[in-house]
Motif scaffolding. Structure first.
Motif, PDB file in Angstrom:
ATOM      1  N   LEU A  76      11.251  -0.793   3.508  1.00 18.09           N
ATOM      2  CA  LEU A  76      10.296   0.108   2.870  1.00 18.09           C
ATOM      3  C   LEU A  76       9.609  -0.537   1.669  1.00 18.09           C
ATOM      4  O   LEU A  76       8.590  -0.027   1.195  1.00 18.09           O
ATOM      5  N   THR A  80       5.607   0.777   3.101  1.00 18.42           N
ATOM      6  CA  THR A  80       5.836   1.861   2.140  1.00 18.42           C
ATOM      7  C   THR A  80       5.702   3.258   2.732  1.00 18.42           C
ATOM      8  O   THR A  80       6.309   4.205   2.222  1.00 18.42           O
ATOM      9  N   GLU A  81       4.909   3.428   3.785  1.00 19.59           N
ATOM     10  CA  GLU A  81       4.673   4.755   4.344  1.00 19.59           C
ATOM     11  C   GLU A  81       5.484   5.020   5.610  1.00 19.59           C
ATOM     12  O   GLU A  81       5.413   6.118   6.175  1.00 19.59           O
TER      13      GLU A  81
END
Length: 545
Positions: A76, A80-81
């Motif tokens: 992550l 990040t999403e």
């Protein structure tokens, strides 16, 4: 002779034409080709490889990891999403994202089946195939990003395995289960191997759903890890070699496929908006008139699904479970262990689960299907006189313009129900507590514990009822040479003999239609004889002259 300027104009126009073709080609074809690059796709447009980065070079994945959650946190850091995207999918919640939350449509909610019945109160065993870590009970925190298991879908070593009773966790040390030894992962090795999902990634769960290989879907089993063309023309390991994501297109980690709340299939030609997830169809690549030398076959596409003719049988290499009788469970040996019996390499009786029937080369059953399946839920009453009780049913009819005749596996079984409340029972099967059926082998205690867990009434009485559950068949597409012949359906005892409510030539007889047909044939015969006779006599007269 071309000038320099003319050549540039031709190059420009060629590039423009290619771009125009790409834009016009169905979105499904583009998305699918990108999901499995390196091959030609419809319209002959090649795609350049779009492989993932070499993760072995990332420092973030070279440190020592002490838990799977730490690996997820490292993922992550760049993606990040990813976790929040996954949290919105059916793979995470096991509930259909298109349905209202209160409906609880999905195997993680109030939908009931006749193989494992329901996961509630049995989570640690069932969630061994969940794409997360730690779903042990109803208190699991679905908002935790570090609980997402990135590796189960993306690792490529083939060594990463979850432990069957550990709520989605791999073993922390070498552990025995079912005669096999499960080893703890080499975290750096598996984390650095990640890539696009393969059939191995998807099949690890989907080929073994329902507690074993080939239990649920007759068209999904371990034979598809590396199939021959005769088994599946699309996944042929030496041919097209499609991965699952070639057709099950993906957007923001939402993978297209069946959902419990389904929309009718209206546009069959290209990628569909289907339960909030886009999905590709046969028509997207093959069009609505795919038979170049068989015009009559093209006349069937408005009423017959492609799969009906091109999947002549399911479970063609490995057998699939066709019947599961829970009422026979409970037989123990002298040591208090469940009795197990095998036949032809398959378990046909297990004291924990009951009696089974397996079959191979199964001819599907056929129903009208418009893309929607209606499911029975835990709160709905059942009719004991209905034999068997339909736990789900395909929607559609001959008069429905969006429906087609479609092949299904029908799994039949016998499972516990409450004869007083006339509702199906969620038994508490797995656990170390004495109420768990696989601990105390007491159906009444298991039913009471399970129904209390889901917050539904229980009369204290347990009986068993016959049920059936259907599975749409869409894999194991055979080569065209093995497609069904006309007589397979157009005959009195053909494959469509149980599908009523419409006229099938060769299968049905209708006095008026038959009279009209025979009358037409007789009239044609009379006309031919009359014409031949007239020619004969006219030729005779010409010769006399």
């Amino acid at each position: 002779m071309q000038t320099h300027g003319t050549r540039w104009r031709l190059l420009y126009l060629s590039a423009l034409a290619v771009t125009f073709c790409v834009l016009l080609m169905p979105h499904g074809a583009r998305a699918t080709a990108e999901a499995d690059p390196g091959k030609q796709f419809p319209y002959g447009i090649p795609y350049s490889p779009n492989n993932t980065a070499d993760h072995s070079k990332f420092k973030e994945l070279q440190k020592e990891f002490s838990s799977p959650e730490e690996v997820t946190q490292a993922c992550l850091g760049c993606h990040t999403e990813a976790a929040t995207q996954i949290h919105k999918t059916i793979h995470w919640t096991w509930l259909c994202p298109a349905a209202k939350p209160e409906a609880k449509l999905g195997k993680g909610g109030d939908v009931i089946n006749n193989f494992c019945i329901n996961i509630q109160s049995n989570e640690p065993r069932c969630t061994s195939c969940h794409i997360g870590y730690g779903w042990e009970d109803k208190n699991f925190d679905f908002s935790r990003q570090d609980k997402v298991d990135c590796l189960v879908c993306h690792e490529q070593t083939g060594t990463y395995k979850k432990f069957p009773t550990a709520a989605g966790y791999p073993p922390a040390k070498p552990t025995q289960f079912g005669g096999k030894t499960f080893m703890p992962p080499e975290w750096n090795k598996v984390a650095q191997s990640v890539g696009r999902p393969t059939r191995k990634n998807c099949g690890t769960c989907h080929f073994f759903g329902g507690g074993g290989e080939g239990v649920k879907h007759g068209d999904l089993d371990a034979s598809l890890f590396s199939p021959k063309k005769a088994l599946d023309v699309h996944m042929d390991a030496e041919g097209l070699n499609f991965t699952c994501t070639r057709c099950h297109t993906t957007e923001r980690h939402a993978i297209s496929g069946r959902c419990y709340k389904s929309s009718e299939i209206v546009d069959r030609r290209s990628l569909l908006d289907y339960d909030q997830i886009k999905r590709i169809t046969c028509y997207a690549c093959h069009s609505e008139t795919p038979h170049k030398n068989h015009i009559k076959a093209n006349d069937h596409t408005d009423k017959v699904a492609c799969q009906t003719c091109h999947i002549p049988a399911i479970a063609r290499e490995h057998s699939t479970k066709m019947y599961w009788d829970w009422s026979q469970a409970g037989k123990l040996n002298e040591k208090g262990k469940p009795v197990v019996k095998e036949k032809d390499g398959r378990i046909v009786y297990d004291g924990k689960k009951g009696a089974f029937r397996w079959e191979k080369n199964v001819v599907p059953e056929y129903f009208w299907f418009n893309g929607k399946i209606q499911y029975l839920t835990l709160t709905e009453k059942v009719d004991p006189s209905q034999n068997p009780v339909q736990l789900n049913r395909p929607m559609g009819s001959y008069d429905d313009p969006n429906a087609r005749i479609y092949p299904f596996k029908v799994h039949r079984g016998k499972q516990p129900y409450d004869p007083v409340h006339k509702t199906l029972i969620v038994p508490h099967l797995f656990g170390k507590d004495p109420d768990a059926y696989w601990k105390g082998y007491d159906w009444q205690k298991a039913a009471e514990a399970g129904m209390e867990y889901v917050g539904l009434p229980f009369s204290g009485q347990v009986d068993f009822i016959e049920t059936q559950f259907v599975f749409q068949s869409t894999h194991m597409v055979a080569p065209k040479e093995q497609a069904l012949s006309c007589v397979e359906c157009h005959s009195p005892n053909g494959r469509l003999k149980n599908l009523k409510g419409f006229y099938v030539p060769g299968r049905d007889s209708h006095p008026a239609v038959d009279a009209l047909g025979w009358g037409g044939m007789l009239a044609a015969l009379v006309a031919v004889l009359a014409h031949g006779g007239a020619r004969f006599f006219s030729n005779g007269r010409r010769k006399d002259k």
